[in-house]
Design a protein around this motif. Structure first.
Motif, PDB file in Angstrom:
ATOM      1  N   GLY A  80       0.852  -1.189   0.000  1.00 55.95           N
ATOM      2  CA  GLY A  80       0.000   0.000   0.000  1.00 55.95           C
ATOM      3  C   GLY A  80       0.880   1.229   0.000  1.00 55.95           C
ATOM      4  N   HIS A  81       0.324   2.341   0.375  1.00 58.09           N
ATOM      5  CA  HIS A  81       1.082   3.585   0.493  1.00 58.09           C
ATOM      6  C   HIS A  81       2.064   3.438   1.650  1.00 58.09           C
ATOM      7  N   GLY A  82       3.262   3.943   1.518  1.00 55.67           N
ATOM      8  CA  GLY A  82       4.286   3.803   2.542  1.00 55.67           C
ATOM      9  C   GLY A  82       3.901   4.326   3.906  1.00 55.67           C
ATOM     10  N   THR A  83       3.166   5.413   3.947  1.00 54.36           N
ATOM     11  CA  THR A  83       2.749   5.996   5.219  1.00 54.36           C
ATOM     12  C   THR A  83       1.353   5.555   5.625  1.00 54.36           C
ATOM     13  N   TYR A  84       0.424   5.545   4.685  1.00 54.49           N
ATOM     14  CA  TYR A  84      -0.982   5.331   5.002  1.00 54.49           C
ATOM     15  C   TYR A  84      -1.482   3.914   4.733  1.00 54.49           C
ATOM     16  N   GLY A  85      -0.701   3.089   4.056  1.00 57.71           N
ATOM     17  CA  GLY A  85      -1.094   1.711   3.793  1.00 57.71           C
ATOM     18  C   GLY A  85      -2.239   1.596   2.820  1.00 57.71           C
ATOM     19  N   ASN A  86      -3.082   0.564   3.037  1.00 55.23           N
ATOM     20  CA  ASN A  86      -4.229   0.293   2.174  1.00 55.23           C
ATOM     21  C   ASN A  86      -5.549   0.753   2.788  1.00 55.23           C
ATOM     22  N   ILE A  87      -5.610   0.857   4.125  1.00 59.64           N
ATOM     23  CA  ILE A  87      -6.866   1.135   4.815  1.00 59.64           C
ATOM     24  C   ILE A  87      -6.644   2.187   5.896  1.00 59.64           C
ATOM     25  N   LEU A  88      -7.572   3.119   5.986  1.00 57.13           N
ATOM     26  CA  LEU A  88      -7.588   4.116   7.058  1.00 57.13           C
ATOM     27  C   LEU A  88      -8.850   3.883   7.871  1.00 57.13           C
ATOM     28  N   GLY A  89      -8.704   3.815   9.194  1.00 52.98           N
ATOM     29  CA  GLY A  89      -9.855   3.665  10.073  1.00 52.98           C
ATOM     30  C   GLY A  89      -9.807   4.706  11.164  1.00 52.98           C
ATOM     31  N   TYR A  90     -10.924   4.821  11.888  1.00 55.50           N
ATOM     32  CA  TYR A  90     -11.007   5.817  12.957  1.00 55.50           C
ATOM     33  C   TYR A  90     -11.617   5.177  14.189  1.00 55.50           C
ATOM     34  N   GLY A  91     -10.968   5.354  15.340  1.00 56.20           N
ATOM     35  CA  GLY A  91     -11.469   4.806  16.601  1.00 56.20           C
ATOM     36  C   GLY A  91     -12.612   5.634  17.138  1.00 56.20           C
ATOM     37  N   ALA A  92     -13.545   4.963  17.813  1.00 56.92           N
ATOM     38  CA  ALA A  92     -14.745   5.641  18.307  1.00 56.92           C
ATOM     39  C   ALA A  92     -14.492   6.426  19.581  1.00 56.92           C
ATOM     40  N   GLY A  93     -13.535   5.989  20.395  1.00 59.10           N
ATOM     41  CA  GLY A  93     -13.254   6.700  21.629  1.00 59.10           C
ATOM     42  C   GLY A  93     -14.213   6.401  22.754  1.00 59.10           C
ATOM     43  N   ASP A  94     -15.066   5.396  22.578  1.00 61.44           N
ATOM     44  CA  ASP A  94     -16.021   5.021  23.616  1.00 61.44           C
ATOM     45  C   ASP A  94     -15.386   4.053  24.609  1.00 61.44           C
ATOM     46  N   ASP A  95     -16.030   3.909  25.767  1.00 60.37           N
ATOM     47  CA  ASP A  95     -15.596   2.911  26.735  1.00 60.37           C
ATOM     48  C   ASP A  95     -16.837   2.152  27.175  1.00 60.37           C
ATOM     49  N   PRO A  96     -17.088   0.925  26.754  1.00 58.16           N
ATOM     50  CA  PRO A  96     -16.184   0.099  25.967  1.00 58.16           C
ATOM     51  C   PRO A  96     -16.008   0.645  24.552  1.00 58.16           C
ATOM     52  N   PRO A  97     -15.059   0.065  23.812  1.00 55.59           N
ATOM     53  CA  PRO A  97     -14.768   0.578  22.474  1.00 55.59           C
ATOM     54  C   PRO A  97     -16.015   0.642  21.601  1.00 55.59           C
ATOM     55  N   GLY A  98     -15.970   1.518  20.646  1.00 56.88           N
ATOM     56  CA  GLY A  98     -17.078   1.682  19.719  1.00 56.88           C
ATOM     57  C   GLY A  98     -17.315   0.423  18.908  1.00 56.88           C
ATOM     58  N   ALA A  99     -18.378   0.453  18.152  1.00 58.09           N
ATOM     59  CA  ALA A  99     -18.752  -0.708  17.360  1.00 58.09           C
ATOM     60  C   ALA A  99     -17.601  -1.112  16.450  1.00 58.09           C
ATOM     61  N   PRO A 100     -17.297  -2.400  16.408  1.00 56.03           N
ATOM     62  CA  PRO A 100     -16.209  -2.877  15.553  1.00 56.03           C
ATOM     63  C   PRO A 100     -16.493  -2.584  14.083  1.00 56.03           C
ATOM     64  N   SER A 101     -15.445  -2.410  13.340  1.00 57.24           N
ATOM     65  CA  SER A 101     -15.553  -2.186  11.908  1.00 57.24           C
ATOM     66  C   SER A 101     -15.257  -3.466  11.158  1.00 57.24           C
ATOM     67  N   GLN A 102     -15.772  -3.547   9.958  1.00 57.75           N
ATOM     68  CA  GLN A 102     -15.408  -4.615   9.047  1.00 57.75           C
ATOM     69  C   GLN A 102     -14.433  -4.025   8.049  1.00 57.75           C
ATOM     70  N   CYS A 103     -13.317  -4.691   7.872  1.00 58.98           N
ATOM     71  CA  CYS A 103     -12.306  -4.223   6.931  1.00 58.98           C
ATOM     72  C   CYS A 103     -11.961  -5.346   5.968  1.00 58.98           C
ATOM     73  N   SER A 104     -11.697  -4.980   4.737  1.00 59.39           N
ATOM     74  CA  SER A 104     -11.183  -5.943   3.771  1.00 59.39           C
ATOM     75  C   SER A 104     -10.300  -5.204   2.788  1.00 59.39           C
ATOM     76  N   CYS A 105      -9.396  -5.955   2.214  1.00 58.36           N
ATOM     77  CA  CYS A 105      -8.438  -5.375   1.290  1.00 58.36           C
ATOM     78  C   CYS A 105      -8.060  -6.424   0.258  1.00 58.36           C
ATOM     79  N   VAL A 106      -7.927  -6.013  -0.987  1.00 56.02           N
ATOM     80  CA  VAL A 106      -7.492  -6.895  -2.071  1.00 56.02           C
ATOM     81  C   VAL A 106      -6.351  -6.199  -2.796  1.00 56.02           C
ATOM     82  N   VAL A 107      -5.233  -6.909  -2.959  1.00 52.41           N
ATOM     83  CA  VAL A 107      -4.053  -6.349  -3.616  1.00 52.41           C
ATOM     84  C   VAL A 107      -3.518  -7.370  -4.616  1.00 52.41           C
ATOM     85  N   LEU A 108      -3.161  -6.919  -5.805  1.00 55.26           N
ATOM     86  CA  LEU A 108      -2.501  -7.771  -6.793  1.00 55.26           C
ATOM     87  C   LEU A 108      -1.018  -7.458  -6.752  1.00 55.26           C
ATOM     88  N   ASP A 109      -0.212  -8.468  -6.411  1.00 56.24           N
ATOM     89  CA  ASP A 109       1.226  -8.287  -6.252  1.00 56.24           C
ATOM     90  C   ASP A 109       1.968  -8.995  -7.370  1.00 56.24           C
TER      91      ASP A 109
END
Length: 148
Positions: A80-109
């Motif tokens: 992916g990008h050297g600094t940012y990779g393939n996926i950007l996510g954001y934490g909810a900041g809740d306690d307990p943690p915010g609702a989990p996210s679903q992530c997926s990524c497809v790369v042709l190498d």
């Protein structure tokens, strides 16, 4: 004139390898840190391409802040990008943690080798807050060799 069709070349799936886990992985690193699972594949030719697919149905950050995910080849080649990779996510900041996210990524190498290669998802957080993956939900990584 010969009206016969030429045989199609390349593009065939030659092999598929996959790994999965439900094991919780945590990182607070602000640099790329290996997560689980990883997968090894040995291409049959150095002209083969590798299609890498990763999915996680339960990923979250325990504090407000950004996190990045990327797929690495052999621990050092960021697909992916050297600094940012393939996926950007954001934490909810809740306690307990915010609702989990679903992530997926497809790369042709294009590893340009017929030696074994390893693919793994790496993650990092911007502020050093905890990033959790595979928390009880199944996380998959699959590598498919595509013939040239």
């Amino acid at each position: 004139t010969d009206l016969a069709w030429a045989a199609a070349g390349g593009g065939k799936i030659l092999q598929v390898v996959s790994a999965s886990t439900t094991t919780l992985t945590t990182t607070t690193s602000t640099t790329w840190d290996a997560l689980v699972p990883s997968v090894d594949i040995t291409p049959s030719a150095d002209t083969s391409k590798i299609l890498v697919m990763w999915t996680d149905n339960n990923i979250f950050c325990n504090s407000t802040g950004y996190y990045y995910l990327t797929i690495m080849r052999d621990t050092s080649t960021n697909l992916g990008h050297g600094t940012y990779g393939n996926i950007l996510g954001y934490g909810a900041g809740d306690d307990p943690p915010g609702a989990p996210s679903q992530c997926s990524c497809v790369v042709l190498d294009d590893p340009a080798t017929d030696s074994s290669v390893n693919y793994c998802v790496y993650g990092k957080t911007v502020t050093g807050t905890a990033l959790y993956t595979s928390n009880g939900a199944t996380c998959y990584i699959t590598a498919m060799e595509i013939g040239a």
